[in-house]
Design a protein around this motif. Structure first.
Motif, PDB file in Angstrom:
ATOM      1  N   GLN A   1       3.011 -12.750 -13.809  1.00 38.93           N
ATOM      2  CA  GLN A   1       3.265 -13.181 -15.178  1.00 38.93           C
ATOM      3  C   GLN A   1       4.743 -13.488 -15.342  1.00 38.93           C
ATOM      4  O   GLN A   1       5.580 -12.993 -14.598  1.00 38.93           O
ATOM      5  CB  GLN A   1       2.827 -12.093 -16.161  1.00 38.93           C
ATOM      6  N   ARG A   2       5.046 -14.295 -16.336  1.00 37.46           N
ATOM      7  CA  ARG A   2       6.439 -14.610 -16.626  1.00 37.46           C
ATOM      8  C   ARG A   2       6.598 -14.818 -18.128  1.00 37.46           C
ATOM      9  O   ARG A   2       5.680 -15.314 -18.801  1.00 37.46           O
ATOM     10  CB  ARG A   2       6.893 -15.843 -15.856  1.00 37.46           C
ATOM     11  N   PRO A   3       7.740 -14.426 -18.657  1.00 39.36           N
ATOM     12  CA  PRO A   3       7.968 -14.637 -20.090  1.00 39.36           C
ATOM     13  C   PRO A   3       8.003 -16.131 -20.420  1.00 39.36           C
ATOM     14  O   PRO A   3       8.390 -16.953 -19.592  1.00 39.36           O
ATOM     15  CB  PRO A   3       9.334 -13.985 -20.329  1.00 39.36           C
ATOM     16  N   ARG A   4       7.575 -16.453 -21.642  1.00 36.19           N
ATOM     17  CA  ARG A   4       7.631 -17.854 -22.053  1.00 36.19           C
ATOM     18  C   ARG A   4       9.072 -18.347 -22.088  1.00 36.19           C
ATOM     19  O   ARG A   4       9.374 -19.478 -21.696  1.00 36.19           O
ATOM     20  CB  ARG A   4       6.985 -18.012 -23.428  1.00 36.19           C
ATOM     21  N   ALA A   5       9.942 -17.500 -22.578  1.00 34.67           N
ATOM     22  CA  ALA A   5      11.376 -17.828 -22.611  1.00 34.67           C
ATOM     23  C   ALA A   5      12.144 -16.546 -22.321  1.00 34.67           C
ATOM     24  O   ALA A   5      11.932 -15.523 -22.988  1.00 34.67           O
ATOM     25  CB  ALA A   5      11.765 -18.402 -23.970  1.00 34.67           C
ATOM     26  N   VAL A   6      13.001 -16.589 -21.346  1.00 31.66           N
ATOM     27  CA  VAL A   6      13.772 -15.403 -20.970  1.00 31.66           C
ATOM     28  C   VAL A   6      15.026 -15.345 -21.838  1.00 31.66           C
ATOM     29  O   VAL A   6      15.958 -16.139 -21.661  1.00 31.66           O
ATOM     30  CB  VAL A   6      14.143 -15.435 -19.477  1.00 31.66           C
ATOM     31  N   ARG A   7      15.027 -14.414 -22.781  1.00 34.15           N
ATOM     32  CA  ARG A   7      16.161 -14.258 -23.691  1.00 34.15           C
ATOM     33  C   ARG A   7      16.937 -12.977 -23.426  1.00 34.15           C
ATOM     34  O   ARG A   7      18.074 -12.835 -23.829  1.00 34.15           O
ATOM     35  CB  ARG A   7      15.654 -14.276 -25.134  1.00 34.15           C
ATOM     36  N   GLY A   8      16.285 -11.995 -22.774  1.00 28.92           N
ATOM     37  CA  GLY A   8      16.983 -10.767 -22.426  1.00 28.92           C
ATOM     38  C   GLY A   8      16.603  -9.576 -23.277  1.00 28.92           C
ATOM     39  O   GLY A   8      17.334  -8.579 -23.298  1.00 28.92           O
ATOM     40  N   ARG A   9      15.469  -9.622 -23.939  1.00 27.91           N
ATOM     41  CA  ARG A   9      15.026  -8.462 -24.710  1.00 27.91           C
ATOM     42  C   ARG A   9      14.338  -7.474 -23.773  1.00 27.91           C
ATOM     43  O   ARG A   9      13.395  -7.806 -23.074  1.00 27.91           O
ATOM     44  CB  ARG A   9      14.061  -8.889 -25.817  1.00 27.91           C
ATOM     45  N   VAL A  10      14.829  -6.246 -23.750  1.00 23.62           N
ATOM     46  CA  VAL A  10      14.324  -5.220 -22.835  1.00 23.62           C
ATOM     47  C   VAL A  10      13.765  -4.063 -23.654  1.00 23.62           C
ATOM     48  O   VAL A  10      14.416  -3.571 -24.584  1.00 23.62           O
ATOM     49  CB  VAL A  10      15.441  -4.710 -21.895  1.00 23.62           C
ATOM     50  N   GLU A  11      12.550  -3.659 -23.310  1.00 20.72           N
ATOM     51  CA  GLU A  11      11.907  -2.540 -23.990  1.00 20.72           C
ATOM     52  C   GLU A  11      11.404  -1.530 -22.959  1.00 20.72           C
ATOM     53  O   GLU A  11      10.798  -1.920 -21.949  1.00 20.72           O
ATOM     54  CB  GLU A  11      10.731  -3.026 -24.825  1.00 20.72           C
ATOM     55  N   LEU A  12      11.673  -0.278 -23.197  1.00 16.49           N
ATOM     56  CA  LEU A  12      11.128   0.806 -22.388  1.00 16.49           C
ATOM     57  C   LEU A  12      10.160   1.586 -23.257  1.00 16.49           C
ATOM     58  O   LEU A  12      10.543   2.072 -24.340  1.00 16.49           O
ATOM     59  CB  LEU A  12      12.233   1.734 -21.879  1.00 16.49           C
ATOM     60  N   GLU A  13       8.913   1.680 -22.835  1.00 15.58           N
ATOM     61  CA  GLU A  13       7.880   2.363 -23.597  1.00 15.58           C
ATOM     62  C   GLU A  13       7.406   3.609 -22.855  1.00 15.58           C
ATOM     63  O   GLU A  13       6.696   3.529 -21.859  1.00 15.58           O
ATOM     64  CB  GLU A  13       6.691   1.418 -23.839  1.00 15.58           C
TER      65      GLU A  13
ATOM     66  N   MET B   1       7.326  -5.855 -16.652  1.00 17.81           N
ATOM     67  CA  MET B   1       8.050  -6.174 -15.424  1.00 17.81           C
ATOM     68  C   MET B   1       7.196  -5.914 -14.191  1.00 17.81           C
ATOM     69  O   MET B   1       7.359  -6.583 -13.162  1.00 17.81           O
ATOM     70  CB  MET B   1       9.343  -5.359 -15.339  1.00 17.81           C
ATOM     71  N   ALA B   2       6.295  -4.935 -14.255  1.00 16.12           N
ATOM     72  CA  ALA B   2       5.443  -4.631 -13.092  1.00 16.12           C
ATOM     73  C   ALA B   2       4.491  -5.774 -12.796  1.00 16.12           C
ATOM     74  O   ALA B   2       3.967  -5.865 -11.677  1.00 16.12           O
ATOM     75  CB  ALA B   2       4.666  -3.344 -13.344  1.00 16.12           C
ATOM     76  N   ALA B   3       4.261  -6.660 -13.765  1.00  9.35           N
ATOM     77  CA  ALA B   3       3.369  -7.798 -13.551  1.00  9.35           C
ATOM     78  C   ALA B   3       4.127  -9.052 -13.153  1.00  9.35           C
ATOM     79  O   ALA B   3       3.518 -10.100 -12.942  1.00  9.35           O
ATOM     80  CB  ALA B   3       2.561  -8.074 -14.820  1.00  9.35           C
ATOM     81  N   MET B   4       5.450  -8.941 -13.037  1.00  8.76           N
ATOM     82  CA  MET B   4       6.277 -10.094 -12.672  1.00  8.76           C
ATOM     83  C   MET B   4       6.591 -10.074 -11.182  1.00  8.76           C
ATOM     84  O   MET B   4       6.544  -9.024 -10.531  1.00  8.76           O
ATOM     85  CB  MET B   4       7.592 -10.089 -13.475  1.00  8.76           C
ATOM     86  N   ASP B   5       6.897 -11.222 -10.642  1.00  9.47           N
ATOM     87  CA  ASP B   5       7.356 -11.318  -9.269  1.00  9.47           C
ATOM     88  C   ASP B   5       8.767 -10.738  -9.177  1.00  9.47           C
ATOM     89  O   ASP B   5       9.631 -11.061 -10.004  1.00  9.47           O
ATOM     90  CB  ASP B   5       7.358 -12.781  -8.822  1.00  9.47           C
TER      91      ASP B   5
END
Length: 640
Positions: A387-399, A460-464
């Protein structure tokens, strides 16, 4: 793993018995792509051995011609062979008659030199062809081996790229380097010295056995009496030597690890006066390697003299029984001569194979160490459909992120955090609080044990991994430079950069000024240790490298720890300018470097205990305030 930790931890390979058969079979399995080459090589070696084993038989015929001619010349002309033998028996020379009955002579005729020359010419041609085919077979053997070792190196290189960071945390660099270099080289040398020779020896044994049974089944059985004894000696000595070779190469790895660590930290060794301790540790590792090598070579070295002794016993038995067979007329002298040569050819390959046992055992022990790298647990596989974000802006979330290095020792538990694009987040706290671990989780050097981390809404775990890390620029406290020019080092993360872009990044990192003072400027060649530039200057180069890669997220792990106070302030201003539109994570122990951060996270025992701006946290008079006061109890110094 830090240098001192590695020095104490060792990272030595586990002491366990080796799987000789399994490792040897697996090593031979590496030759699968070379099946066609090996088949042609085997055919050539078979032809060479076949012609070689014909030689003694034909030389025996030449001997019979010479001896028959010599005997025939001594006998009266005009009589037949049978008449001469009958006269000898009537005259009481029955034993001589029995011996001559096995020879084809003509009374009154001397040596037929033409027939002898013809036989010798054929033998010469046979041996020449045998040598040529063996040469061609040897060339194919070298080719197959080199290609196999080439692929083995490629496998190890690819494997190292797939190993998780945790593997390198548990292994010393010297140990890994020893396996990748020394052990693979030893595998290659072992194969070069043994593979072709073993194939040749085995085929020679088979061919010689056929010829021996053809000449005399009785003598062949006599020659094989010592084979069980040879196999017993070889097997027992081999089993005794193999663990010693495993220990020898394990000791080599430990010695290399120590030398690498002491060379890397030679300045600290001298500063703290640890030369004697370092030399003593080297002496212990060296002595351990010497003892292991002596035991391995001594035990395997017994093999050859033991096999030679058995071969001599075989020779004596063949000579005695063969002489009796000649005396009874059952065999000719030429046949016995050929058989003696065959007995030597039969025992010689056995001796050669036994003498190569130390090489084979050493090579298999090294192969086993290489296979341990290839079998090491890899990082989790990439998702089948990344998977990849539609637009990489730099928003980071830890859940609710949880992580632990040791399953029994929690480090980070249920950590939640949200960072908006373009904001600068400073992470502070005591050593071991989990600051660098948090960054390692962001870069997926480690995988979370629970919860998830999102980049612009995408797990992120679903990203390359490669794509994820292409959006992140990182500057570590420990600078890393490779052998090359300063320009090449800056452009490491952006290979297509122009010179003007490289210089612009250097100016942004305040590295341009000192670079231009060097004799060759940006073309100054550095080695991997960065000799010729200071620690602070190396840090500036790595910061310029991060700026040039133009990442969406900046990670600075004590990035200004090696620069002076004025340069630190200049870098902070440049970072403030360049971090516009980027999300920045700054890990720092010196709190003077994080006062301008949008939000400061205070971590203790893997949890965020406080967060807020510099002024807000000081007013709260909590953990941050205690850290700040401990650093600036005497005075607060700012450089404008």
């Amino acid at each position: 793993m830090s240098g001192p930790a590695r020095m104490l931890g060792g990272g030595a390979p586990p002491q366990r018995s080796s799987d000789f058969k399994g490792s040897a079979k697996r090593l031979l399995g590496q030759f699968a792509p070379e099946r066609a080459t090996l088949a042609v090589m085997g055919l050539l070696v078979l032809l060479s051995v076949s012609m070689s084993v014909l030689g003694p038989k034909m030389l025996g015929q030449a001997t019979d011609l010479i001896f028959a001619g010599y005997i025939g010349r001594q006998l009266p002309d005009g009589a037949t062979r049978e008449q001469v033998l009958e006269r000898m028996r009537n005259a009481g020379d029955g034993k001589v008659a029995d011996m001559l009955s096995g020879m084809d002579f003509t009374p009154g005729q001397g040596i037929d030199f033409g027939a002898v020359a013809q036989v010798l010419a054929v033998v010469l041609v046979i041996y020449a062809l045998a040598g040529l085919t063996m040469l061609l077979g040897g060339r194919l053997s070298v080719r197959a081996i080199n290609h196999t070792v080439f692929r083995l190196r490629e496998q190890v290189e690819a494997k190292l790229a797939r190993l998780p960071l945790s593997y390198f945390d548990k292994q010393t660099r010297g140990e890994v380097l020893s396996r990748v270099t020394n052990d693979i080289d030893n595998v290659g040398q072992t194969l070069q010295q043994t593979l072709g020779q073993i194939i040749n020896s085995l085929l020679t044994i088979v061919g010689v056995l056929v010829m021996m049974f053809w000449i005399s089944p009785l003598l062949a059985l006599v020659a094989m009496v010592t084979v069980p004894l040879s196999l017993t000696v070889a097997t027992r000595l081999g089993k005794r030597a193999q663990p010693e070779f495993v220990e020898q190469w394990a000791s080599t790895g430990r010695l290399n690890s120590h030398v690498e660590e002491m060379y890397t930290g030679h300045a600290l060794v001298k500063v703290f006066g640890r030369q004697k301790e370092s030399a003593e540790a080297f002496r212990e590792h060296n002595e351990a390697l010497c003892r292991a090598g002596f035991k391995a070579q001594f035990v395997s070295g017994i093999m050859q003299p033991a096999m030679m002794f058995i071969a001599n016993l075989n020779y004596v038995l063949v000579a005695v029984v063969g002489g009796l067979r000649v005396a009874s007329g059952a065999l000719s002298i030429g046949d016995v001569q050929a058989f003696v040569q065959y007995s030597r050819q039969f025992t010689q390959p056995l001796t050669q194979v036994a003498s190569m046992a130390n090489l084979v055992q050493s090579g298999v022990a090294s192969a086993e160490r290489v296979f341990e790298i290839l079998d090491a647990g890899e990082q989790s596989p990439e998702p089948a459909v990344p998977q990849r974000p539609r637009a990489v802006r730099g928003r980071v979330e830890l859940e609710k992120v949880s992580f632990r290095y040791d399953p029994d020792r929690p480090l980070i538990e249920n950590l939640s955090l949200s960072v908006e694009p373009g904001r600068t987040v400073a992470i502070v706290g005591p050593t071991g609080a989990g600051k660098t671990t948090l960054v390692n989780l962001l870069l997926r050097f480690y995988e979370t044990c629970g919860g998830r981390i999102l980049l612009d809404g995408t797990d992120m775990a679903a990203m390359d991994r490669e794509e994820l890390r292409s959006h992140i620029g990182m500057v570590l406290q420990d600078t890393w430079l490779f052998g090359g020019t300063i320009a090449e080092n800056i452009a490491y993360g952006a290979q297509d950069s122009t010179r003007s872009q490289i210089e612009e990044a250097a100016r942004a990192a305040h590295a341009d000024r000192f670079i231009r003072t060097l004799p060759d400027g940006y073309e100054t060649v550095l080695d991997e240790d960065g000799t010729g530039v200071s620690a602070g200057e190396k840090q500036l180069i790595t910061i310029a490298r991060a700026f040039l890669s133009d990442p969406v997220i900046l990670v600075l792990d004590e990035a200004t720890s090696s620069v002076d106070t004025r340069t630190e302030v200049l870098i902070q201003k440049a970072m403030a300018r360049l971090s516009h539109g980027r999300t920045s994570f700054v890990i720092a122990h010196r709190l003077s470097t994080v006062r301008d951060a949008d939000v400061i996270l205070v971590m203790e025992d893997g949890s965020i205990v406080e967060q807020g701006s510099h002024s807000e946290l000081l007013e709260a008079d909590g953990a941050y305030a205690r850290l700040y006061k401990s650093q600036f109890a005497a005075a607060v110094v700012e450089v404008d």
